[in-house]
Design an enzyme around this catalytic site. Structure first.
Site, PDB file in Angstrom:
ATOM      1  N   GLU A  89       0.842  -1.198   0.000  1.00 54.23           N
ATOM      2  CA  GLU A  89       0.000   0.000   0.000  1.00 54.23           C
ATOM      3  C   GLU A  89       0.873   1.243   0.000  1.00 54.23           C
ATOM      4  OE1 GLU A  89      -2.410   0.013   3.460  1.00 54.23           O
ATOM      5  OE2 GLU A  89      -3.942  -1.304   2.640  1.00 54.23           O
ATOM      6  N   HIS A 129       4.896  -1.059  13.649  1.00 49.19           N
ATOM      7  CA  HIS A 129       3.527  -1.384  13.252  1.00 49.19           C
ATOM      8  C   HIS A 129       2.861  -2.362  14.215  1.00 49.19           C
ATOM      9  CE1 HIS A 129       4.603   0.707   9.612  1.00 49.19           C
ATOM     10  NE2 HIS A 129       5.618  -0.124   9.442  1.00 49.19           N
ATOM     11  N   ARG A 174     -11.283 -11.624  13.650  1.00 49.16           N
ATOM     12  CA  ARG A 174     -11.005 -12.386  14.874  1.00 49.16           C
ATOM     13  C   ARG A 174     -11.122 -11.442  16.055  1.00 49.16           C
ATOM     14  NH1 ARG A 174      -6.123 -10.192  16.216  1.00 49.16           N
ATOM     15  NH2 ARG A 174      -4.676  -9.709  14.531  1.00 49.16           N
ATOM     16  N   ARG A 178      41.881   5.445  57.213  1.00 49.52           N
ATOM     17  CA  ARG A 178      42.649   5.152  55.999  1.00 49.52           C
ATOM     18  C   ARG A 178      43.956   4.417  56.280  1.00 49.52           C
ATOM     19  NH1 ARG A 178      46.445   5.657  52.471  1.00 49.52           N
ATOM     20  NH2 ARG A 178      47.726   6.914  53.853  1.00 49.52           N
ATOM     21  N   ASP A 179      44.970   5.157  56.684  1.00 49.21           N
ATOM     22  CA  ASP A 179      46.295   4.548  56.722  1.00 49.21           C
ATOM     23  C   ASP A 179      46.404   3.460  57.772  1.00 49.21           C
ATOM     24  OD1 ASP A 179      48.779   4.225  55.684  1.00 49.21           O
ATOM     25  OD2 ASP A 179      49.714   5.907  56.730  1.00 49.21           O
ATOM     26  N   ALA A 180      45.630   3.571  58.851  1.00 49.13           N
ATOM     27  CA  ALA A 180      45.700   2.549  59.900  1.00 49.13           C
ATOM     28  C   ALA A 180      45.266   1.200  59.359  1.00 49.13           C
ATOM     29  CB  ALA A 180      44.821   2.953  61.081  1.00 49.13           C
ATOM     30  N   ARG A 206      49.045  11.589  45.345  1.00 48.55           N
ATOM     31  CA  ARG A 206      50.395  11.264  44.871  1.00 48.55           C
ATOM     32  C   ARG A 206      50.847  12.229  43.777  1.00 48.55           C
ATOM     33  NH1 ARG A 206      48.340   5.266  44.614  1.00 48.55           N
ATOM     34  NH2 ARG A 206      48.879   4.505  46.694  1.00 48.55           N
TER      35      ARG A 206
END
Length: 1175
Positions: free
Chosen positions: A231, A266, A323, A567-569, A640
């Protein structure tokens, strides 16, 4: 007359006579007893419900692959058809279906939708067998079910149609000729089916042939007939369809219209009834034309007439669906008419009058919306998904109807059938209210295990043009924002996956010892609810800036403390494994009781990558979490220099961006250092911090002994000269970083005293380790010599390679002019918490091998954190008794490198060389002699090239020349000429790789640790926020019957109990059972040890662009290449078929086909490797 009462020998003859008479209107048919549904899934169950309400026996058919499907169980009887056939083909076996129906005395067959529902030959077969087909007569189906014939009927009835082919076509040439005559765009449609199968829009003439092939193939697979028609495509239409009901007495009514304009490929996604904002005049004409067409062909039973309505109100007939439709539900909701019951009763011969249905009595009330929840991933082009539904929870309540089949936990979604999982229908007084109810319902759905389109549906429902009812079929294409999804968190299920993984396969974080985490609940000191933290030093920084902050620190009496516990511990004692969970628990107490601290060191150094690599948590989230809990104490990190948080030099723009983001997220004080004290590297970090608005604490790494006159490299003059340069570079604070703990008390007195004399106005901050045991004495001497701040760790986390004891320093300075102002009682409570918490980290406890510190650190100068690691490595390799030799060789390696500063990453270089010397039985002398022939560790070569920086006294010769053997050297700052990283481009690439929106912080983590970040991101997507789990459970998981509450966010707590672990199945999996919030859930976990014996298909590796995998489960329908072929980017490689949809998979790169791992016909799971292309 009931068929079931007729002896079987005569049943077929009586049936045929009955049906012929019924069809000819001679006799009035009788009530059905048994009705078969020749379909599967939710529509079969929908019909079963109607049959049950009508007191009829329901009969199901099922394919072998549907043995466990719910529709088989919902019927009163169920029979297998199509044994040995492919999944879809089983439902297309007309002969077997009819044979089964006759065998079991079926009175009528309802076809549902899809499969055989629009096949006139099926209706005729039913008629010939004397079975009533619940639907139109075969001749009407042949005319209306065939879209081309229906189009001709519309023309005859005076209904306007879109230009199209007069009949079905079966060749691409016919499609090309039509396109040439009418121009593009055109649309190809399957002649014998709907549901979006076999439909394609074509915009260019040269695309017609390929589109025809694909549409023909899809139609053939879905409907058994590949015929198509063509179509002319109508631009920007609304898709309006009219629901019809007709009886066998010539009566026909409409039940008003539906708007199905929200479509994708569609295929309808959302349907609305009645069509909102449709002009009344257009509505009346469309309804009238639908009735005219139905009367013209003598339509019976339920059907739908579909129209396209353009922007000017012109409408065109497009097709009839002979249907029941998927979206019949919305019509039922607004009219109150049960369409399925009406179908059945009409097929029994009832008239519309008998059903009390007339055009006058059929009225609409309110508005209804239907959303099709499918197992498709809208983020990946709606790829169908399949697999086991791990969790299913629906949205319910007033105004919500659910029609489903396989929507339950444990259900397996097959790749062989349509992806529809559940239809959700919302009804209310008007369209906006119905949308609101639908949104509410969809938001309450919880579906885990398969992808769904719910996020997309929610976006559609919230879109203003949808709410204003001004949508057309272009709606989805023109609103790309519909595809912007907030990722589903799925936290509970992911955490169950993690706990299941740990239960089956053991810890995901490698444990360093055989010790298990203790079963303890660390005591958290009481804090009154709602108590606000008292003012701290951070308030000065926030209000007055870094410069005034430094002045405030310098002006305060006494010695201040930096707490390194966070941290460092733990980096020194517990392999950097302490989690945010345990830091956050004590943080409110720290904020309340330790506001007198100078800072809290909680970030940087090894914690950054370890948190991602081993703890599976984001370091940025740690910073954000702690900042919220501790708003009053400055945070301190280790930077660092030009390495930022990493171990190599980065381009300057990475360093600057990192510092900017760190300050933005709550970092305050940056201890900037360089592993070689290389000034240019230090200056980059300092400038980046200063520009970001942070406090610049310029650190000098300390080594040697300023009191030892024989050691002339790192003497007092060296440190004073370097300090002078840092102060001139606008440092806010001057720091001495004694990473090995070799700053003796007398040396501390000399060095700090000299610095204070030379720089009376700048704050001095000293960091050390307590490896020698003299750390407390050294820090006391620093305080007396004029240091403003010293580092310490809370008592239970201090000593050995950690920092000196906070309690000891505080107690020693109490009552003096250096008094810290901290409370020993609070320190005691704080220490008690960490003493208990430390037991949770027993698998990483350094004390298993290290029983004390050792003063020999003054000789080998191994940094605290590295000392712990080296000792553990020695013991794990059975070299514990030789650890003294390892330490001795570390000293030798340092000297052979020129006696350098040793702190990460330079300390690693020395460590690598030391191990290399031990392994090769080398001395300092033999190393230099044999250097021409040795293959040195990469870190040593990088150092010699100058990639780390320049040592204060140059590189050792002739060793450097021998190691490099002509390799290029870097004479200046390593990152000075590095090309800037395009962070925006990296973000785009990462988002494509990981499939989610990433933050600037994520990009920065990747920029420094690309592999670590990728692995972390993959882990988190699979296992969720494991950082919310208590530490013992994170490390070793739950025991059977053990329960735990997991707070995933404020006000949301999961109650989890491990119930059982199943036996190994044939796929190498174990099913693990949980109770989650009172409901049982189970997951399947691959037993990695057992599955080694099981052969599996190779997987496409994430991030490897040449690995082209199956994006969804399905069959390899066609291979378009062979091994050795050259392919271009976006060249089609193979066609995958799943859920009746075909997908062409293109090559993401240009290259050569290295291997084909899945030949044509292979059944693939999502992610299976199909083709490998070598760039």
């Amino acid at each position: 007359m009931r068929f079931s009462r007729i002896p079987p020998i005569f049943a077929n003859v009586v049936r045929q006579t009955h049906y012929r008479n019924y069809a000819n209107g001679v006799i009035k048919p009788r009530e059905f007893n048994k009705v078969m549904v020749a379909n599967r899934g939710e529509i079969a169950i929908r019909v079963f419900r109607a049959l049950t309400e009508l007191n009829k026996t329901s009969v199901a058919i099922y394919a072998e692959q549907d043995k466990n499907s719910m529709h088989r169980l919902k019927a009163d009887e169920a029979y297998l058809v199509g044994k040995g056939l492919p999944p879809v083909a089983a439902y297309l076996t007309i002969d077997q279906i009819i044979e089964t129906a006759l065998k079991h005395n079926i009175d009528a067959i309802h076809p549902g939708y899809g499969f055989l529902s629009e096949r006139s030959d099926f209706a005729a077969a039913c008629q010939n067998a004397g079975i009533v087909f619940i639907g139109p007569s075969p001749d009407v189906m042949a005319r209306m079910g065939d879209k081309v014939a229906a189009r001709q009927a519309a023309i005859e009835a005076g209904v306007q149609v879109v230009p199209g082919t007069p009949g079905p076509i079966t060749t691409a040439d016919e499609a090309v000729e039509f396109a040439k005559q009418y121009g593009t765009p055109i649309i190809l449609k399957a002649a014998y089916g709907g549901g979006g199968r076999g439909i394609r829009r074509v915009d260019k003439l040269e695309e017609v042939e390929e589109a025809f092939r694909r549409s023909y193939s899809e139609a053939q697979a879905a409907f058994g007939d590949g015929s198509l028609f063509v179509e002319k495509f109508v631009e920007r239409p609304r898709h309006i369809e009219v629901q019809l009901l007709g009886d066998h007495h010539g009566n026909i009514v409409h039940l008003y219209e539906r708007d199905c304009s929200v479509q994708r490929r569609h295929q309808k996604v959302v349907e609305i009834a009645p069509a909102p904002a449709l002009p009344e005049g257009v509505r009346e004409k469309i309804l009238a034309d639908a009735l005219r067409l139905a009367r013209h062909v003598g339509y019976q039973n339920a059907g739908t007439v579909e129209f396209l309505v353009d922007q000017k109100g012109n409408y065109y007939f497009i097709e009839v669906n002979a249907r029941l439709q998927v979206e019949h539900t919305v019509t039922e909701e607004i009219t109150g008419v049960d369409l399925v019951q009406a179908q059945i009763r009409i097929a029994e011969g009832k008239s519309l009058d008998d059903l009390k249905l007339s055009q006058e009595t059929i009225q609409t009330t309110g508005s209804a919306i239907q959303c099709r929840v499918t197992t498709e991933d809208p983020a990946k082009g709606f790829q169908p998904d399949s697999g086991r539904i791990e969790v299913f929870r629906s949205g319910e309540g007033m105004g919500i109807r659910l029609d489903s089949a396989s929507a339950f936990a444990g259900s397996v979604i097959s790749p062989h059938y349509d992806s529809l999982m559940v239809k959700v229908i919302a009804s209310a007084r008007n369209h906006p209210n119905a949308a609101a109810k639908m949104i509410r319902a969809l938001k309450k759905f919880r579906i885990r295990g398969v992808k769904t389109n719910i996020p997309f549906l929610l976006n559609v429902l919230r879109q203003p043009s949808f709410l204003d009812a001004s949508v057309d079929t272009y709606f989805i294409d023109e609103h790309p924002e519909l595809f912007q999804f907030k990722p589903s968190q799925n936290r509970a299920q992911k955490l169950l996956n993690y706990l299941g993984e740990v239960k089956v396969n053991g810890p995901t974080t490698p444990l360093a010892t055989d010790l298990k985490p203790a079963v303890v609940s660390p005591p958290i000191p009481y804090i009154p609810a709602g108590a606000k933290p008292p003012t701290g030093l951070r308030d000065v920084l926030v209000q007055r800036g870094p410069t005034e902050f430094a002045k405030e620190v310098r002006s305060r009496p006494g010695c201040m403390i930096t707490d390194t516990t966070f941290r460092d511990a733990h980096q020194s004692l517990l392999a950097t494994r302490v989690r945010t969970y345990d830091m956050a628990a004590i943080s409110p107490f720290v904020a309340q009781s330790f506001n007198g601290l100078f800072s809290l060191e909680n970030w940087g150094g090894a914690t950054f990558d370890v948190s991602m690599r081993f703890l599976h948590e984001c370091p940025w989230e740690r910073l954000q979490t702690l900042r919220k809990l501790i708003p009053n104490i400055p945070f301190q990190c280790l930077l660092r220099g030009a390495n930022a948080m990493g171990y190599s030099n980065y381009p300057d723009n990475v360093i600057y961006k990192f510092c900017e983001l760190a300050v933005k997220n709550g970092m305050d004080v940056f201890r900037v250092f360089d592993s070689l004290n290389y000034l240019p590297n230090l200056l980059v970090g300092m400038e980046a911090v200063g520009k970001a608005g942070g406090v610049v604490e310029a650190a000098i790494a300390y080594t040697g002994d300023v009191t030892d006159k024989s050691r002339d490299k790192y003497d007092l003059k060296y440190y004073l000269n370097l300090a002078d340069q840092l102060v001139k570079a606008q440092a806010h604070i001057l720091s001495i970083k004694d990473m090995a703990g070799v700053l003796k008390p007398e040396a501390a007195k000399l060095l700090i005293g000299a610095l204070r004399d030379k720089f009376p106005d700048i704050p001095i901050h000293v960091h050390t380790h307590d490896t020698s045991g003299a750390g407390v004495a050294a820090m006391l001497e620093c305080a007396k010599a004029g240091a403003d701040v010293v580092d310490a760790a809370v008592d239970s986390m201090s000593g050995m390679t950690s920092q000196p004891s906070m309690g000891a320093i505080v107690a020693s300075l109490q009552g003096t002019k250096h008094d810290t102002g901290l409370s020993l009682d609070d320190i005691s409570k704080y220490s008690a918490y960490w003493e208990s918490t430390r037991q949770l980290y027993a698998p990483f406890e350094c004390a298993t091998t290290m029983k004390s510190g050792n003063a020999d650190v003054y000789k080998h100068e191994i940094p605290g954190g590295q000392y712990t690691n080296l000792q553990f490595q020695a013991f794990s390799l059975g070299l514990g008794p030789q650890f003294d030799e390892v330490k001795r060789m570390y000293r030798e390696a340092n000297l052979v490198l020129g006696d350098i500063i040793k702190v990460t990453p330079s300390s690693k270089i020395v460590g690598d060389l030391a191990q290399f010397m031990v392994q090769n039985n080398l001395t300092r002398e033999t190393l230099v002699d044999r250097a021409d022939d040795l293959s040195f560790p990469k870190s040593v070569v990088d150092f010699m090239q100058g990639n780390v920086g320049q040592p204060p006294y140059g590189f050792p010769e002739p060793l450097r020349t021998k190691v490099l053997r002509g390799k290029p050297k870097v004479d200046g700052r390593p990152g000075e000429n590095a090309k800037p990283v395009d962070l925006d481009a990296v973000k785009v690439e990462l988002e494509e790789k990981h499939g989610r929106t990433l933050s600037e912080e994520d990009v920065m983590s990747y920029s420094m640790f690309p592999t670590v970040f990728d692995e972390f991101e993959t882990f988190r997507q699979q296992y969720g926020p494991v950082d919310k789990l208590p530490t013992r459970l994170f490390l070793t998981g739950l025991e059977i019957a053990e329960e735990v509450d997991v707070e995933i966010e404020s006000g949301k707590t999961l109650a989890i109990q491990l119930l059982a672990e199943g036996k190994l199945n044939k796929r190498g999996e174990r099913e693990v059972f949980f109770d989650l919030n009172g409901q049982m859930r189970s997951i399947f976990v691959v037993d990695k040890e057992a599955s080694k014996e099981i052969v599996t298909r190779p997987r496409a590796l994430p991030g490897v662009r040449g690995h082209i995998g199956a994006p969804m489960p399905g069959d390899v329908l066609e291979l378009k290449i062979k091994e050795g072929d050259k392919v271009t980017k976006k060249q089609p490689l193979f066609v995958l078929s799943a859920m009746k949809m075909e997908m062409v998979i293109d090559s993401p790169i240009a290259g050569t086909v290295k291997a084909i791992h899945a030949p044509q016909g292979t059944k693939c799971s999502a992610g299976d490797l199909v083709v490998e292309v070598e760039p």
